[in-house]
Design a protein around this motif. Structure first.
Motif, PDB file in Angstrom:
ATOM      1  N   UNK A 187       0.836  -1.592   0.277  1.00 42.56           N
ATOM      2  CA  UNK A 187       0.356   0.220  -0.023  1.00 42.56           C
ATOM      3  C   UNK A 187       0.991   1.105  -0.306  1.00 42.56           C
ATOM      4  N   UNK A 188       1.755   1.187   0.359  1.00 43.61           N
ATOM      5  CA  UNK A 188       2.716   2.532   0.410  1.00 43.61           C
ATOM      6  C   UNK A 188       3.599   2.933  -0.636  1.00 43.61           C
ATOM      7  N   UNK A 189       4.105   1.630  -0.999  1.00 42.72           N
ATOM      8  CA  UNK A 189       5.642   1.779  -1.785  1.00 42.72           C
ATOM      9  C   UNK A 189       4.910   1.414  -3.241  1.00 42.72           C
ATOM     10  N   UNK A 190       4.073   0.687  -3.978  1.00 44.44           N
ATOM     11  CA  UNK A 190       3.557   0.182  -4.953  1.00 44.44           C
ATOM     12  C   UNK A 190       2.862   1.215  -5.639  1.00 44.44           C
ATOM     13  N   UNK A 191       3.299   0.564  -6.902  1.00 49.99           N
ATOM     14  CA  UNK A 191       1.685   1.571  -8.118  1.00 49.99           C
ATOM     15  C   UNK A 191       2.496   0.970  -9.693  1.00 49.99           C
ATOM     16  N   UNK A 192       1.096   1.443 -10.401  1.00 46.53           N
ATOM     17  CA  UNK A 192       1.485   0.319 -12.073  1.00 46.53           C
ATOM     18  C   UNK A 192       2.506   0.969 -12.769  1.00 46.53           C
ATOM     19  N   UNK A 193       2.929   1.103 -13.401  1.00 46.35           N
ATOM     20  CA  UNK A 193       4.313   2.155 -14.634  1.00 46.35           C
ATOM     21  C   UNK A 193       2.783   1.760 -15.735  1.00 46.35           C
ATOM     22  N   UNK A 194       3.028   3.334 -15.837  1.00 47.64           N
ATOM     23  CA  UNK A 194       2.611   3.849 -17.305  1.00 47.64           C
ATOM     24  C   UNK A 194       3.330   2.950 -18.881  1.00 47.64           C
ATOM     25  N   UNK A 195       4.698   2.729 -18.446  1.00 46.38           N
ATOM     26  CA  UNK A 195       5.290   1.868 -19.745  1.00 46.38           C
ATOM     27  C   UNK A 195       5.957   1.129 -18.704  1.00 46.38           C
ATOM     28  N   UNK A 196       5.152  -0.538 -18.789  1.00 43.54           N
ATOM     29  CA  UNK A 196       6.535  -1.463 -18.443  1.00 43.54           C
ATOM     30  C   UNK A 196       7.798  -1.462 -18.573  1.00 43.54           C
ATOM     31  N   UNK A 197       8.094  -1.823 -19.711  1.00 48.26           N
ATOM     32  CA  UNK A 197       9.584  -1.408 -20.567  1.00 48.26           C
ATOM     33  C   UNK A 197      10.486  -0.485 -19.805  1.00 48.26           C
ATOM     34  N   UNK A 198       9.676   0.993 -19.870  1.00 44.76           N
ATOM     35  CA  UNK A 198      10.553   2.038 -19.631  1.00 44.76           C
ATOM     36  C   UNK A 198      10.693   2.004 -18.496  1.00 44.76           C
ATOM     37  N   UNK A 199      10.055   1.518 -17.540  1.00 43.14           N
ATOM     38  CA  UNK A 199      10.037   1.941 -15.884  1.00 43.14           C
ATOM     39  C   UNK A 199      11.170   1.251 -15.824  1.00 43.14           C
ATOM     40  N   UNK A 200      10.963  -0.181 -16.259  1.00 34.78           N
ATOM     41  CA  UNK A 200      12.975  -1.279 -15.992  1.00 34.78           C
ATOM     42  C   UNK A 200      14.218  -0.822 -16.224  1.00 34.78           C
ATOM     43  N   UNK A 201      14.281   0.549 -16.827  1.00 37.02           N
ATOM     44  CA  UNK A 201      15.179   1.592 -17.217  1.00 37.02           C
ATOM     45  C   UNK A 201      15.592   1.972 -16.022  1.00 37.02           C
ATOM     46  N   UNK A 202      14.908   2.899 -15.374  1.00 38.77           N
ATOM     47  CA  UNK A 202      14.705   4.106 -14.754  1.00 38.77           C
ATOM     48  C   UNK A 202      15.212   3.240 -12.959  1.00 38.77           C
ATOM     49  N   UNK A 203      15.808   4.213 -12.447  1.00 35.67           N
ATOM     50  CA  UNK A 203      15.497   4.086 -10.780  1.00 35.67           C
ATOM     51  C   UNK A 203      14.616   4.164 -10.261  1.00 35.67           C
ATOM     52  N   UNK A 204      14.197   3.532  -9.617  1.00 37.79           N
ATOM     53  CA  UNK A 204      12.441   3.932  -8.587  1.00 37.79           C
ATOM     54  C   UNK A 204      13.028   3.042  -7.311  1.00 37.79           C
ATOM     55  N   UNK A 205      14.528   2.853  -7.163  1.00 32.92           N
ATOM     56  CA  UNK A 205      13.847   2.295  -5.157  1.00 32.92           C
ATOM     57  C   UNK A 205      13.498   3.719  -4.631  1.00 32.92           C
ATOM     58  N   UNK A 206      12.708   3.074  -3.695  1.00 33.24           N
ATOM     59  CA  UNK A 206      11.691   4.557  -2.353  1.00 33.24           C
ATOM     60  C   UNK A 206      11.452   3.041  -0.921  1.00 33.24           C
ATOM     61  N   UNK A 207      11.931   4.141  -0.229  1.00 37.97           N
ATOM     62  CA  UNK A 207      11.754   2.810   1.300  1.00 37.97           C
ATOM     63  C   UNK A 207      10.909   3.497   1.863  1.00 37.97           C
ATOM     64  N   UNK A 208      10.049   2.447   2.830  1.00 36.75           N
ATOM     65  CA  UNK A 208       9.271   2.518   3.679  1.00 36.75           C
ATOM     66  C   UNK A 208       9.495   2.137   5.567  1.00 36.75           C
ATOM     67  N   UNK A 209       8.983   2.474   6.208  1.00 34.59           N
ATOM     68  CA  UNK A 209       9.288   2.225   7.487  1.00 34.59           C
ATOM     69  C   UNK A 209       7.706   1.510   8.392  1.00 34.59           C
ATOM     70  N   UNK A 210       7.955   0.494   8.711  1.00 34.27           N
ATOM     71  CA  UNK A 210       7.089   0.100   8.932  1.00 34.27           C
ATOM     72  C   UNK A 210       6.926  -0.666  11.119  1.00 34.27           C
ATOM     73  N   UNK A 211       5.742  -0.326  11.566  1.00 32.56           N
ATOM     74  CA  UNK A 211       6.208  -0.322  13.085  1.00 32.56           C
ATOM     75  C   UNK A 211       6.589  -1.359  13.309  1.00 32.56           C
ATOM     76  N   UNK A 212       7.495  -1.365  14.286  1.00 32.62           N
ATOM     77  CA  UNK A 212       7.539  -2.772  14.775  1.00 32.62           C
ATOM     78  C   UNK A 212       8.973  -3.185  14.104  1.00 32.62           C
ATOM     79  N   UNK A 213       8.497  -3.426  12.514  1.00 30.59           N
ATOM     80  CA  UNK A 213       9.534  -4.145  11.684  1.00 30.59           C
ATOM     81  C   UNK A 213      10.602  -3.801  11.330  1.00 30.59           C
ATOM     82  N   UNK A 214      10.895  -2.451  10.828  1.00 34.71           N
ATOM     83  CA  UNK A 214      12.004  -1.374  10.432  1.00 34.71           C
ATOM     84  C   UNK A 214      11.669  -0.689   8.714  1.00 34.71           C
ATOM     85  N   UNK A 215      12.949  -0.101   8.108  1.00 31.32           N
ATOM     86  CA  UNK A 215      12.888   0.075   6.736  1.00 31.32           C
ATOM     87  C   UNK A 215      12.893  -1.151   6.005  1.00 31.32           C
TER      88      UNK A 215
END
Ligand SMILES: Nc1ncnc2c1ncn2[C@@H]1O[C@H](COP(=O)(O)OP(=O)(O)OP(=O)(O)O)[C@@H](O)[C@H]1O
Length: 469
Positions: free
Chosen positions: A305-333
């Protein structure tokens, strides 16, 4: 003489009455005659609805002033419900479901805003229960959002198989959690999407489910029950009565054509065998492949729910830097990259998740093609509005990607004018659709079935399926 009355204003209407009807002795409003009409209207606004209504009992002149449609539209705008939803509900939903199975309610009179205000003020608070196959949402119709949620599949098993005992346990639990007696208020039940074929047996199963719901609730002494299809309610929450609802549910995704508030089973409801559970499971698998360990599916769900999304163009998205992080209570990053858009890609390319299902865009295109070729008369673009519903349809980028895919798949005469709308109220669209119905001025007469009506119907039509258990 007072200031000139604006055409159509209450004072103008008063002036046009024959002299014998201009009660109060004359056109005059007495000492207030020197006050311009818009100032009088403003005074009534400031008085508020109760005193404005009281002032209408003074004399005919005041009655006309205090019945002004603009005045009561103003009071309705001040209410808790957004004005656009009130207008939609009162113009499109006040007549009730069509065709209504139990009632022959005459909805011909055009109500004034004053009458609508009065009726809405006395519509009883209603309990709304949306028992999704994954998660149940319940709460009061007068509140801004559902007050409770629970995991239906864990607590009650499959409530779509219409077992009287299971449904009774389910509703008893909800009433206990809401701390109310069933007999003290009407209840709206959101009917799940199940048995979607247009066959005799599917029709019988849908009827069986609905009648079991009525039977259970009336046996529990509910005074009035309203049961409406989930997809129809989601459509209403988008202020529409016709269109295609794409409901991404817990286990399945359904593409539901709806015309004037009725699910068009005869056109065909497409069902794709993947939903929220599959998306969460697939993300878990992808995380595992990258040695991101996480045992709890609940945690994976939250990361989704926090990080996922739908790519506008799947192949183009594979070539991008899409790294992102989130913190989950009690579980860390947690840090994801490609997994962020690969998860939802199985909606379009199910084979990536090891499934032999149809891509969601193809299922919608098929449904649109069936709608185009159907015999439905009236507005021939009714199926070009797609309303997304269900929690997973909140995935960012989904409406845009679907629109793009549909334009590529369909011939221009169908694809022209297509619009894919995001879920109007997030995970709670169906709940909000039910809330709109429960606050409409004609709710109890036009939408509810009362115990006596239900019993009479049973006597007329013979025993119910439920009696055969
Ligand atoms: N913003 C979001 N992004 C992605 N997924 C989300 C988001 N919000 C909720 N969800 C997902 O939606 C799912 C729950 O959806 P929903 O509450 O519509 O299920 P349901 O009503 O039980 O389904 P069904 O219609 O089959 O009965 C959960 O898996 C949740 O992770």
């Amino acid at each position: 003489a007072g200031p000139a009355a604006a055409p159509g204003s209450p004072r103008d209407r008063l002036a046009r009455l024959p002299p014998e009807q201009q009660y109060c002795g004359s056109l005059s409003l007495g000492a207030l005659d020197a006050v311009p009409t818009d100032v009088l209207a403003q005074i009534l606004r400031l008085l508020g609805p109760v005193d404005a209504a009281r002032s209408g009992t003074v004399c005919r002149a005041w009655r006309i002033l205090a019945s002004d449609n603009g005045l009561w539209a103003f009071f309705l705008r001040l209410g808790p419900e957004p004005w656009d939803l009130v207008v939609f509900a009162e113009t499109h939903l006040a007549a009730g479901p069509d065709p209504h199975p139990w009632l022959y309610y005459d909805h011909s009179p055009q109500l004034s805003f004053k009458q609508i205000y009065g009726l809405r003020a006395v519509v009883p608070g209603t309990l709304i229960v949306d028992g999704g196959s994954g998660y149940c949402k319940y709460g009061w119709s007068k509140y801004a959002a559902p007050s409770g949620r629970c995991a239906t599949f864990l607590e009650f098993g499959n409530i779509e198989s219409p077992m009287y005992a299971r449904l009774r346990h389910f509703f008893s639990t909800i009433y206990t959690r809401m701390q109310v007696k069933p007999s003290t208020q009407p209840v709206i039940v959101v009917l799940p999407l199940c048995h979607t074929d247009d066959t005799e047996s599917a029709r019988a199963s849908r009827k069986q489910y609905k009648e079991t719901v009525y039977s259970v609730l009336f046996d529990m002494n509910a005074p009035a029950v309203c049961a409406v299809d989930q997809a129809v309610l989601s459509l209403y929450s988008a202020k529409r009565t016709s269109g295609i609802v794409v409901h991404i549910g817990f286990n399945n995704t359904s593409v539901v054509p709806i015309f004037e508030g009725r699910v068009m089973y005869e056109i065909g409801v497409e069902t794709v065998g993947q939903g929220a559970l599959k998306l969460t499971g697939y993300l878990k698998e992808l995380m595992h492949q990258r040695n991101i360990t996480c045992d709890s599916l609940y945690t994976v769900r939250t990361i989704k729910e926090k990080l996922c999304y739908v790519a506008a163009d799947y192949e183009a998205e594979l070539r991008k830097d899409t790294q992102a992080s989130c913190e989950i209570d009690g579980e860390g990053w947690f840090t994801l990259s490609e997994e962020r858009f690969k998860t939802a890609e199985i909606l379009f390319q199910p084979h990536m998740g090891g499934m032999r299902a149809m891509g969601l865009h193809k299922a919608i295109a098929l449904c649109m093609d069936h709608c185009y070729n159907s015999e439905v008369v009236g507005d021939d673009s009714w199926y070009k509005t797609v309303v997304l519903a269900g929690g997973s349809s909140c995935l960012p980028g989904l409406p845009e990607r679907l629109e793009k895919e549909l334009r590529q798949l369909l011939p221009p005469y169908i694809s022209e004018g297509i619009r894919v709308l995001p879920p109007p109220f997030g995970t709670d669209s169906a709940w909000f659709g039910a809330k709109m119905i429960s606050n409409v001025s004609t709710f109890t007469e036009a939408w509810c079935v009362k115990k006596k009506q239900f019993r009479q119907k049973i006597r007329r039509n013979g025993p119910l399926f439920v009696n055969s258990w």
